[in-house]
Structures are given as structure tokens and as C-alpha cells.
Design a protein around this motif. Structure first.
Motif, PDB file in Angstrom:
ATOM      1  N   MET A  72       0.944  -1.068   0.046  1.00 17.93           N
ATOM      2  CA  MET A  72      -0.011  -0.079   0.023  1.00 17.93           C
ATOM      3  C   MET A  72       0.869   1.287   0.148  1.00 17.93           C
ATOM      4  O   MET A  72       1.645   1.341   0.770  1.00 17.93           O
ATOM      5  CB  MET A  72      -0.785   0.000   1.549  1.00 17.93           C
ATOM      6  CG  MET A  72      -1.622   1.297   1.469  1.00 17.93           C
ATOM      7  SD  MET A  72      -2.673   1.169   2.916  1.00 17.93           S
ATOM      8  CE  MET A  72      -4.300   0.728   2.154  1.00 17.93           C
ATOM      9  N   ALA A  73       0.483   2.138  -1.142  1.00 16.98           N
ATOM     10  CA  ALA A  73       1.705   3.282  -0.950  1.00 16.98           C
ATOM     11  C   ALA A  73       0.954   4.527  -0.217  1.00 16.98           C
ATOM     12  O   ALA A  73      -0.280   4.594   0.012  1.00 16.98           O
ATOM     13  CB  ALA A  73       1.556   4.048  -2.483  1.00 16.98           C
ATOM     14  N   CYS A  74       1.813   5.191   0.500  1.00 12.64           N
ATOM     15  CA  CYS A  74       1.551   6.360   1.263  1.00 12.64           C
ATOM     16  C   CYS A  74       2.178   7.546   0.418  1.00 12.64           C
ATOM     17  O   CYS A  74       3.043   7.815   0.148  1.00 12.64           O
ATOM     18  CB  CYS A  74       1.879   6.410   2.809  1.00 12.64           C
ATOM     19  SG  CYS A  74       1.261   5.011   3.834  1.00 12.64           S
ATOM     20  N   ASP A  75       1.267   8.553   0.615  1.00 14.33           N
ATOM     21  CA  ASP A  75       1.760   9.740   0.460  1.00 14.33           C
ATOM     22  C   ASP A  75       2.767  10.319   1.114  1.00 14.33           C
ATOM     23  O   ASP A  75       2.904  10.133   2.279  1.00 14.33           O
ATOM     24  CB  ASP A  75       0.556  11.031   0.273  1.00 14.33           C
ATOM     25  CG  ASP A  75      -0.663  10.558  -0.701  1.00 14.33           C
ATOM     26  OD1 ASP A  75      -0.322   9.965  -1.858  1.00 14.33           O
ATOM     27  OD2 ASP A  75      -1.776  10.954  -0.595  1.00 14.33           O
ATOM     28  N   PRO A  76       3.814  10.932   0.533  1.00 16.13           N
ATOM     29  CA  PRO A  76       5.046  11.572   1.269  1.00 16.13           C
ATOM     30  C   PRO A  76       4.450  12.446   2.288  1.00 16.13           C
ATOM     31  O   PRO A  76       3.370  13.212   1.945  1.00 16.13           O
ATOM     32  CB  PRO A  76       5.812  12.004   0.168  1.00 16.13           C
ATOM     33  CG  PRO A  76       5.239  12.066  -1.006  1.00 16.13           C
ATOM     34  CD  PRO A  76       3.927  11.216  -0.999  1.00 16.13           C
ATOM     35  N   PRO A  77       5.232  12.756   3.379  1.00 12.78           N
ATOM     36  CA  PRO A  77       4.698  13.793   4.255  1.00 12.78           C
ATOM     37  C   PRO A  77       4.591  15.163   3.786  1.00 12.78           C
ATOM     38  O   PRO A  77       5.625  15.549   2.670  1.00 12.78           O
ATOM     39  CB  PRO A  77       5.821  13.683   5.343  1.00 12.78           C
ATOM     40  CG  PRO A  77       6.864  13.300   4.849  1.00 12.78           C
ATOM     41  CD  PRO A  77       6.649  12.265   3.773  1.00 12.78           C
ATOM     42  N   GLU A 104       2.516  15.662   8.773  1.00 14.17           N
ATOM     43  CA  GLU A 104       3.287  14.885   9.484  1.00 14.17           C
ATOM     44  C   GLU A 104       4.713  14.687   9.217  1.00 14.17           C
ATOM     45  O   GLU A 104       5.364  15.238   8.479  1.00 14.17           O
ATOM     46  CB  GLU A 104       2.830  13.459   9.262  1.00 14.17           C
ATOM     47  CG  GLU A 104       2.702  12.731   7.828  1.00 14.17           C
ATOM     48  CD  GLU A 104       1.987  11.686   7.852  1.00 14.17           C
ATOM     49  OE1 GLU A 104       2.389  10.812   6.684  1.00 14.17           O
ATOM     50  OE2 GLU A 104       1.149  11.346   8.640  1.00 14.17           O
ATOM     51  N   THR A 105       5.483  14.648  10.460  1.00 13.35           N
ATOM     52  CA  THR A 105       6.630  14.413  10.339  1.00 13.35           C
ATOM     53  C   THR A 105       7.130  13.296   9.529  1.00 13.35           C
ATOM     54  O   THR A 105       6.391  12.238   9.500  1.00 13.35           O
ATOM     55  CB  THR A 105       7.290  14.702  11.811  1.00 13.35           C
ATOM     56  OG1 THR A 105       7.073  13.354  12.400  1.00 13.35           O
ATOM     57  CG2 THR A 105       6.940  15.639  12.478  1.00 13.35           C
ATOM     58  N   PRO A 106       8.464  13.271   9.064  1.00  7.88           N
ATOM     59  CA  PRO A 106       9.109  12.088   8.472  1.00  7.88           C
ATOM     60  C   PRO A 106       8.990  10.945   9.331  1.00  7.88           C
ATOM     61  O   PRO A 106       8.579   9.781   8.763  1.00  7.88           O
ATOM     62  CB  PRO A 106      10.499  12.395   8.104  1.00  7.88           C
ATOM     63  CG  PRO A 106      10.558  13.961   8.058  1.00  7.88           C
ATOM     64  CD  PRO A 106       9.239  14.336   8.980  1.00  7.88           C
ATOM     65  N   ARG A 107       9.121  10.884  10.555  1.00 13.29           N
ATOM     66  CA  ARG A 107       9.232   9.649  11.456  1.00 13.29           C
ATOM     67  C   ARG A 107       7.710   9.196  11.590  1.00 13.29           C
ATOM     68  O   ARG A 107       7.332   7.788  11.379  1.00 13.29           O
ATOM     69  CB  ARG A 107       9.525  10.079  13.081  1.00 13.29           C
ATOM     70  CG  ARG A 107       9.439   8.990  13.851  1.00 13.29           C
ATOM     71  CD  ARG A 107       9.949   9.549  15.075  1.00 13.29           C
ATOM     72  NE  ARG A 107       9.606   8.380  16.205  1.00 13.29           N
ATOM     73  CZ  ARG A 107      10.610   8.080  17.209  1.00 13.29           C
ATOM     74  NH1 ARG A 107      11.690   9.124  17.321  1.00 13.29           N
ATOM     75  NH2 ARG A 107      10.393   7.204  18.052  1.00 13.29           N
ATOM     76  N   VAL A 108       6.598  10.162  11.609  1.00 11.12           N
ATOM     77  CA  VAL A 108       5.274   9.430  11.712  1.00 11.12           C
ATOM     78  C   VAL A 108       4.969   9.111  10.205  1.00 11.12           C
ATOM     79  O   VAL A 108       4.215   7.996  10.177  1.00 11.12           O
ATOM     80  CB  VAL A 108       4.361  10.845  12.175  1.00 11.12           C
ATOM     81  CG1 VAL A 108       2.818  10.481  11.736  1.00 11.12           C
ATOM     82  CG2 VAL A 108       4.616  11.470  13.413  1.00 11.12           C
ATOM     83  N   TYR A 109       5.566   9.685   9.264  1.00 10.45           N
ATOM     84  CA  TYR A 109       5.163   9.024   7.930  1.00 10.45           C
ATOM     85  C   TYR A 109       5.732   7.728   7.919  1.00 10.45           C
ATOM     86  O   TYR A 109       5.065   6.858   7.373  1.00 10.45           O
ATOM     87  CB  TYR A 109       5.613  10.190   6.907  1.00 10.45           C
ATOM     88  CG  TYR A 109       5.686   9.380   5.503  1.00 10.45           C
ATOM     89  CD1 TYR A 109       4.600   9.241   4.589  1.00 10.45           C
ATOM     90  CD2 TYR A 109       7.052   8.890   4.882  1.00 10.45           C
ATOM     91  CE1 TYR A 109       4.878   8.701   3.503  1.00 10.45           C
ATOM     92  CE2 TYR A 109       7.041   8.327   3.795  1.00 10.45           C
ATOM     93  CZ  TYR A 109       5.943   8.106   3.160  1.00 10.45           C
ATOM     94  OH  TYR A 109       6.149   7.701   1.935  1.00 10.45           O
ATOM     95  N   ALA A 110       6.814   7.462   8.173  1.00 11.50           N
ATOM     96  CA  ALA A 110       7.479   6.189   8.134  1.00 11.50           C
ATOM     97  C   ALA A 110       6.753   5.261   9.087  1.00 11.50           C
ATOM     98  O   ALA A 110       6.593   4.178   8.574  1.00 11.50           O
ATOM     99  CB  ALA A 110       8.806   6.228   8.793  1.00 11.50           C
ATOM    100  N   ASN A 138       3.555   5.155   9.770  1.00 11.41           N
ATOM    101  CA  ASN A 138       2.311   5.251   9.129  1.00 11.41           C
ATOM    102  C   ASN A 138       2.517   3.993   8.066  1.00 11.41           C
ATOM    103  O   ASN A 138       1.842   3.127   7.986  1.00 11.41           O
ATOM    104  CB  ASN A 138       1.849   6.277   8.730  1.00 11.41           C
ATOM    105  CG  ASN A 138       0.883   7.005   9.792  1.00 11.41           C
ATOM    106  OD1 ASN A 138       0.688   6.504  10.975  1.00 11.41           O
ATOM    107  ND2 ASN A 138       0.915   8.320   9.729  1.00 11.41           N
ATOM    108  N   TYR A 139       3.588   4.387   7.434  1.00  8.64           N
ATOM    109  CA  TYR A 139       3.851   3.493   6.133  1.00  8.64           C
ATOM    110  C   TYR A 139       4.104   1.969   6.502  1.00  8.64           C
ATOM    111  O   TYR A 139       3.513   1.088   5.894  1.00  8.64           O
ATOM    112  CB  TYR A 139       5.141   3.829   5.199  1.00  8.64           C
ATOM    113  CG  TYR A 139       5.505   3.153   4.269  1.00  8.64           C
ATOM    114  CD1 TYR A 139       5.068   3.242   2.912  1.00  8.64           C
ATOM    115  CD2 TYR A 139       6.560   2.263   4.082  1.00  8.64           C
ATOM    116  CE1 TYR A 139       4.948   2.357   1.937  1.00  8.64           C
ATOM    117  CE2 TYR A 139       6.914   1.689   3.119  1.00  8.64           C
ATOM    118  CZ  TYR A 139       6.057   1.521   1.998  1.00  8.64           C
ATOM    119  OH  TYR A 139       6.465   0.829   0.912  1.00  8.64           O
ATOM    120  N   LEU A 140       4.982   1.780   7.457  1.00 11.07           N
ATOM    121  CA  LEU A 140       5.433   0.378   7.942  1.00 11.07           C
ATOM    122  C   LEU A 140       3.940  -0.157   8.421  1.00 11.07           C
ATOM    123  O   LEU A 140       3.940  -1.217   8.344  1.00 11.07           O
ATOM    124  CB  LEU A 140       6.405   0.652   9.150  1.00 11.07           C
ATOM    125  CG  LEU A 140       7.732   0.784   8.848  1.00 11.07           C
ATOM    126  CD1 LEU A 140       8.633   0.897   9.844  1.00 11.07           C
ATOM    127  CD2 LEU A 140       8.296  -0.397   8.013  1.00 11.07           C
TER     128      LEU A 140
END
Length: 70
Positions: free
Chosen positions: A1-6, A11-17, A19-21
């Protein structure tokens, strides 16, 4: 599943990562392993790190009946 980049405002890069994981479907990501995982405080002195790790390794060897190696 793809996530949109932050975005700058979402969201911060950490939250994005995280969520992606959490939405990733790679095999094994949802498994726990009975193996040691160590985190090191970079503000600790070398002696403090050595002492803490030596203590942990001794405990792990004893709990797994592993011999001391040279």
C-alpha cells in the motif's frame, strides 16, 4: 500500500515512516523475535556502554545456556 509523502503541514518524516510501516504487507513484519535488541544512548560514556552491554550479554548467555567464548 502506498502512502503519500509527508507534507510540510501534515506529519513529520518519522510519523510518515511509522504509518507506512504499519500498512506495509511484507512478510515477517508482524512477527516478534526472541532475540536481544539494544539501543545505545550517545550521551553515555564508553565505560557506561561497555558495562551495560557486558551485563546484558552475561544475562543472555545464561538464559540461553550459551558458552563464554574467547
Amino acid at each position: 500500500m502506498a502512502c503519500d509523502p509527508p507534507s510540510r503541514f501534515s506529519e513529520t518524516p518519522r510519523v510518515y515512516a511509522l504509518n507506512y510501516l504499519s500498512s506495509a504487507t511484507a512478510e515477517g513484519l508482524d512477527q516478534l523475535f526472541d532475540e536481544p535488541l539494544v539501543s545505545v544512548n550517545p550521551q553515555a560514556t564508553n565505560d557506561q556502554i561497555r558495562q551495560a552491554v557486558n551485563h546484558l550479554v552475561t544475562e543472555w548467555r545464561e538464559s540461553r545456556n550459551l558458552p563464554r567464548t574467547q
